[in-house]
Design an enzyme around this catalytic site. Structure first.
Site, mmCIF file in Angstrom:
data_model
loop_
_atom_site.group_PDB
_atom_site.id
_atom_site.type_symbol
_atom_site.label_atom_id
_atom_site.label_comp_id
_atom_site.label_asym_id
_atom_site.label_seq_id
_atom_site.Cartn_x
_atom_site.Cartn_y
_atom_site.Cartn_z
ATOM 1 N N ARG A 1 -6.214 9.982 -10.996
ATOM 2 C CA ARG A 1 -5.284 10.655 -9.752
ATOM 3 C C ARG A 1 -4.839 9.710 -8.931
ATOM 4 N NH1 ARG A 1 -5.553 10.105 -5.126
ATOM 5 N NH2 ARG A 1 -7.516 10.838 -4.345
ATOM 6 N N TYR B 1 1.102 -0.993 -0.014
ATOM 7 C CA TYR B 1 -0.192 -0.117 -0.023
ATOM 8 C C TYR B 1 0.782 1.177 0.065
ATOM 9 C CZ TYR B 1 -4.274 2.826 1.487
ATOM 10 O OH TYR B 1 -5.243 3.645 1.606
ATOM 11 N N ASN C 1 -0.475 11.774 -0.192
ATOM 12 C CA ASN C 1 0.240 10.280 -0.071
ATOM 13 C C ASN C 1 0.946 10.513 -1.812
ATOM 14 O OD1 ASN C 1 -0.501 9.151 2.206
ATOM 15 N ND2 ASN C 1 -2.527 8.778 1.203
ATOM 16 N N GLU D 1 -12.178 4.606 -6.738
ATOM 17 C CA GLU D 1 -10.664 4.972 -6.245
ATOM 18 C C GLU D 1 -10.040 5.751 -7.141
ATOM 19 O OE1 GLU D 1 -10.140 3.838 -2.982
ATOM 20 O OE2 GLU D 1 -8.460 5.510 -2.771
ATOM 21 N N ASP D 2 -9.515 6.801 -6.611
ATOM 22 C CA ASP D 2 -8.486 7.613 -7.489
ATOM 23 C C ASP D 2 -8.917 8.054 -8.758
ATOM 24 O OD1 ASP D 2 -7.148 7.312 -5.069
ATOM 25 O OD2 ASP D 2 -5.423 6.417 -5.778
ATOM 26 N N LYS E 1 -5.697 -1.939 -2.563
ATOM 27 C CA LYS E 1 -6.940 -1.576 -1.688
ATOM 28 C C LYS E 1 -7.620 -3.132 -1.343
ATOM 29 C CE LYS E 1 -6.939 3.053 -1.542
ATOM 30 N NZ LYS E 1 -7.172 4.015 -0.544
ATOM 31 N N ASP F 1 -14.032 6.171 -2.072
ATOM 32 C CA ASP F 1 -13.135 6.202 -0.654
ATOM 33 C C ASP F 1 -12.386 7.411 -0.497
ATOM 34 O OD1 ASP F 1 -11.597 4.745 0.989
ATOM 35 O OD2 ASP F 1 -9.807 4.428 -0.276
ATOM 36 N N ASP F 2 -12.044 8.173 -1.651
ATOM 37 C CA ASP F 2 -11.276 9.366 -1.327
ATOM 38 C C ASP F 2 -11.941 10.242 -0.894
ATOM 39 O OD1 ASP F 2 -8.649 8.533 -2.907
ATOM 40 O OD2 ASP F 2 -10.221 8.213 -4.348
ATOM 41 N N ASN G 1 -5.275 7.426 7.292
ATOM 42 C CA ASN G 1 -5.542 6.923 5.845
ATOM 43 C C ASN G 1 -6.920 6.118 6.059
ATOM 44 O OD1 ASN G 1 -5.321 5.004 3.902
ATOM 45 N ND2 ASN G 1 -3.110 6.239 3.495
HETATM 46 N N1 LIG Z 1 -4.668 10.063 3.902
HETATM 47 C C1 LIG Z 1 -5.718 9.620 2.884
HETATM 48 O O1 LIG Z 1 -6.379 8.666 3.402
HETATM 49 C C2 LIG Z 1 -6.049 10.217 1.690
HETATM 50 C C3 LIG Z 1 -5.073 11.239 1.235
HETATM 51 N N2 LIG Z 1 -5.310 11.725 -0.106
HETATM 52 C C4 LIG Z 1 -4.132 12.486 -0.557
HETATM 53 O O2 LIG Z 1 -4.972 13.815 -0.842
HETATM 54 C C5 LIG Z 1 -4.132 14.516 -1.896
HETATM 55 C C6 LIG Z 1 -5.440 15.061 -2.783
HETATM 56 O O3 LIG Z 1 -6.136 14.084 -3.082
HETATM 57 P P1 LIG Z 1 -7.471 14.590 -3.685
HETATM 58 O O4 LIG Z 1 -8.354 15.369 -2.774
HETATM 59 O O5 LIG Z 1 -8.523 13.380 -3.984
HETATM 60 O O6 LIG Z 1 -7.120 15.271 -5.043
HETATM 61 P P2 LIG Z 1 -7.849 16.554 -5.668
HETATM 62 O O7 LIG Z 1 -7.220 16.701 -6.963
HETATM 63 O O8 LIG Z 1 -9.345 16.207 -5.939
HETATM 64 O O9 LIG Z 1 -7.462 17.755 -4.956
HETATM 65 C C7 LIG Z 1 -6.382 18.355 -4.936
HETATM 66 C C8 LIG Z 1 -6.681 19.859 -4.467
HETATM 67 O O10 LIG Z 1 -5.345 20.448 -3.819
HETATM 68 C C9 LIG Z 1 -5.305 21.768 -4.464
HETATM 69 N N3 LIG Z 1 -3.925 22.242 -4.466
HETATM 70 C C10 LIG Z 1 -3.046 21.888 -5.649
HETATM 71 N N4 LIG Z 1 -2.017 22.663 -5.509
HETATM 72 C C11 LIG Z 1 -2.099 23.248 -4.650
HETATM 73 C C12 LIG Z 1 -1.287 24.375 -3.783
HETATM 74 N N5 LIG Z 1 -0.192 24.692 -4.261
HETATM 75 N N6 LIG Z 1 -1.846 25.100 -2.712
HETATM 76 C C13 LIG Z 1 -3.118 24.624 -2.300
HETATM 77 N N7 LIG Z 1 -3.802 23.675 -2.879
HETATM 78 C C14 LIG Z 1 -3.280 23.169 -3.841
HETATM 79 C C15 LIG Z 1 -6.065 21.864 -5.714
HETATM 80 O O11 LIG Z 1 -6.471 23.135 -6.062
HETATM 81 C C16 LIG Z 1 -7.286 20.672 -5.407
HETATM 82 O O12 LIG Z 1 -8.233 21.452 -4.564
HETATM 83 C C17 LIG Z 1 -3.345 13.338 -2.537
HETATM 84 O O13 LIG Z 1 -2.066 13.247 -2.215
HETATM 85 C C18 LIG Z 1 -3.983 11.915 -1.691
HETATM 86 O O14 LIG Z 1 -2.637 10.964 -1.971
HETATM 87 C C19 LIG Z 1 -6.667 11.367 -0.571
HETATM 88 C C20 LIG Z 1 -7.387 10.457 -0.215
HETATM 89 C C21 LIG Z 1 -7.073 9.809 1.039
HETATM 90 C C1 LIG Z 2 -5.310 6.924 0.663
HETATM 91 C C2 LIG Z 2 -5.893 7.079 -0.770
HETATM 92 O O1 LIG Z 2 -6.772 6.813 -0.981
HETATM 93 C C3 LIG Z 2 -5.373 8.117 -1.441
HETATM 94 O O2 LIG Z 2 -4.113 8.789 -1.146
HETATM 95 O O3 LIG Z 2 -5.731 8.398 -2.568
HETATM 96 MG MG LIG Z 3 -7.293 7.080 -3.087
#
Ligand SMILES: NC(=O)C1=CN([C@@H]2O[C@H](COP(=O)(O)OP(=O)(O)OC[C@H]3O[C@@H](n4cnc5c(N)ncnc54)[C@H](O)[C@@H]3O)[C@@H](O)[C@H]2O)C=CC1
Ligand SMILES: CC(=O)C(=O)O
Ligand SMILES: [Mg+2]
Length: 541
Positions: free
Chosen positions: A148, A95, A401, A237-238, A166, A260-261, A445
């Site tokens: 993504r 993962y 991540n 997912e993603d 996953k 999930d996201d 996470n």
């Molecule tokens: N810890 C966890 O369980 C999870 C973590 N994530 C992580 O969150 C991150 C984003 O995922 P999503 O929201 O699905 O992507 P997304 O593409 O929907 O959103 C990304 C956001 O970041 C913003 N952004 C980009 N550059 C920026 C900057 N310089 N300053 C401020 N904001 C900025 C964009 O405008 C957008 O609103 C990824 O790295 C993903 O791995 C996502 C889902 C679960």
């Molecule tokens: C953890 C997860 O789902 C992500 O980073 O997209």
């Molecule tokens: Mg994800």
């Protein structure tokens, strides 16, 4: 894929059924295996020990991940047993973060076929293609279109590593039968130049298809899947956020599915906030939260925090007033002059926008910052120090991540805040010792909750997976955090308890589904036992 009648080499080469060296003398005689294996039968414990010895001999996580992939293909039961018994050591290999590197190189290292590849070129033939799968029954599908992948962007079909990873967690963490899971990649093209120019890239080389053609393809996918397996659960997912919200809105009440996201992440981050409130002896309704990022994850989390604040006594309007988003263009406000996407609107404030995140912190004085932006290092020393000046116990969640995209590291957060921070991370960080005290950062996470949510939805045969499910899982996970966890700065329980967490998440979801009329089963006499009895454990039959 029920019982099998395989024998000899055909059996040994079947990774789903093979026990490798673990066949007894009697089995070897009956299954024509005599002479095909070293003479002394091993136990599964011996096999796990030997494989761990091999695994640990590799130098890099990437090499270890490839070794595990090979192990899985030769003996799936042993693979899951090893995962279960060494979850903390092995999870980061199957993962995040290692799965990110595996995905980036997926076409170059493809060896073992697993799951379903559907291309938009296959439109009109999805049902036929489903017939090629070995699975007779499928309970759980994780599907992506690779747009993504973690914070790594558009990886096209190379994103297949994510559904595979996953679903491995569904099995290891929640006991979903691996033979009834299906990872799916939808190949609709990629906009990533390096893959379009890569002679070894294994997806179709054209720009992403979107619009009506894309929608029709997804519709055909859903109709075909639910025609064949009417009770299965689908996890998105993603997907890119240009599709993720629309797809969820379109399908969430038609089928038993979730994103999930957006929703799983919301559940685990809200759970972390519940624990942080215990640590700082406060109430969620006192928090003022600033998100870095305003995409799927951030707005999903913000939405569920609003629900939790309402549960805590605030009106929805007051709850929304305490939640701020900051995206690539700055603080999300109605005064910015741009057209805001629908998912940002509930959180947009009628105040002047600010372009600098630290300035936003100094102006708004939040109690918490939550990084879901995929912007590596965005939480600088000066930002963490500003949060520490404003708050006795600043909440800093660096959730992007893989590790390379984290907004800050655990060590940075504890050091810069002089040990005051309440921290969690998306990808794992080792414990940090600062001024003689050891802090154990745990992962905010979605992997803590999605396996149990899926298991609960499968067993209850939920009609749909409602928003209450995600709040329920958040409470369940938070309730398992001990005082000892909190004393070490951990906002989540130990990963070693993940089966217990998933079991309880599933039990509570089944209870909720029965109470709200979402379940399509008769109430079991003993729900705890019902869940236990239906959790797969990796033992040889
Ligand atoms: N810890 C966890 O369980 C999870 C973590 N994530 C992580 O969150 C991150 C984003 O995922 P999503 O929201 O699905 O992507 P997304 O593409 O929907 O959103 C990304 C956001 O970041 C913003 N952004 C980009 N550059 C920026 C900057 N310089 N300053 C401020 N904001 C900025 C964009 O405008 C957008 O609103 C990824 O790295 C993903 O791995 C996502 C889902 C679960
Ligand atoms: C953890 C997860 O789902 C992500 O980073 O997209
Ligand atoms: Mg994800």
């Amino acid at each position: 894929m029920g019982a099998h009648n395989l024998t000899g080499t055909t059996l040994l080469q079947n990774g789903v059924y093979s026990k490798g060296t673990a066949y007894s003398e009697e089995e070897r005689a009956a299954l024509h295996l005599k002479g095909l294996l070293p003479p002394v039968p091993a136990t599964i414990s011996m096999q796990v020990e030997a494989m761990m010895e091999q695994l640990r001999a590799f130098d890099t996580p990437f090499q270890k991940a490839l070794f595990l992939d090979g192990l899985r293909s030769s003996n799936e039961t042993l693979y899951f047993r090893l995962l279960l018994e060494h979850i903390e050591e092995v999870l980061p290999l199957v993962y995040t973060p290692t799965v990110g590197e595996v995905c980036q190189k997926f076409s170059h290292l493809f060896r073992f076929a697993k799951g379903l590849y559907l291309s938009i070129e296959d439109k009109g033939h999805v049902s036929e293609i489903l017939e090629n799968l070995p699975q007779e029954a499928v309970d759980m599908i994780v599907v992506t279109d690779g747009q993504r992948i973690l914070g790594l962007g558009d990886l096209g079909i190379n994103g297949m590593g994510i559904p595979v990873g996953k679903l491995a967690l569904y099995t290891a963490c929640a006991g979903v039968d691996p033979r009834r899971t299906l990872p799916v990649i939808l190949d609709v093209g990629t906009n990533t130049e390096r893959y379009l120019n890569d002679p070894l890239y294994l997806g179709h080389k054209h720009p992403r298809v979107s619009g009506q053609e894309y929608d029709d393809f997804i519709e055909e996918f859903f109709q075909s899947v639910y025609k064949k397996w009417p009770k299965c659960v689908v996890q998105f997912e993603d997907f890119g956020n240009n599709h993720a919200f629309d797809l969820l809105a379109r399908y969430r009440s038609r089928y038993c599915c979730y994103n999930d996201d957006i929703q799983g992440t919301a559940s685990i981050v809200v759970s972390g906030f519940f624990s942080a409130m215990r640590a700082k002896k406060s109430k969620l309704s006192n928090e003022k939260i600033l998100f870095l990022g305003a995409g799927e994850a951030a707005t999903g989390v913000a939405g569920l925090i609003a629900d939790a604040m309402v549960e805590d006594g605030l009106s929805r309007e007051d709850a929304l007033a305490r939640l701020y988003l900051f995206d690539s263009k700055g603080l999300v406000t109605t005064t910015r002059g741009d057209t805001l996407a629908a998912h940002k609107l509930p959180f947009a404030k009628d105040i002047p926008s600010v372009k600098d995140f630290e300035e936003a912190i100094r102006t708004l004085r939040p109690t918490a910052i939550v990084g879901l932006s995929a912007q590596s290092g965005a939480f600088t020393e000066s930002i963490v120090k500003a949060m520490t000046e404003i708050n006795e116990r600043p909440i800093v969640f660096a959730l992007s991540n893989p590790t390379s995209k984290a907004e800050c590291t655990a060590e940075q957060a504890y050091t810069w805040s002089d040990g005051k921070v309440l921290f969690s991370c998306g990808s794992p960080f080792d414990p940090v010792t600062y001024k003689g005290k050891t802090y154990v950062p745990r992962q905010g996470n979605n992997s803590y909750v999605f396996p149990g949510i899926g298991l609960g939805a499968i067993l209850a045969q939920c009609k749909e997976i409602t928003q209450e499910v995600f709040l329920s899982a958040a409470h369940t996970c938070a309730d398992m955090v001990t005082e000892d966890d909190l004393a070490h700065g951990s906002l989540y329980p130990s990963l070693t308890r993940v089966r217990e967490i998933s079991h309880l998440v599933a039990v509570n979801i089944i209870k909720l589904a029965l109470a709200t009329g979402q379940a399509q089963i008769e109430a079991p006499a003993d729900i705890e036992k019902f869940v236990t009895d239906n959790m797969y454990t990796p033992d040889y039959e």
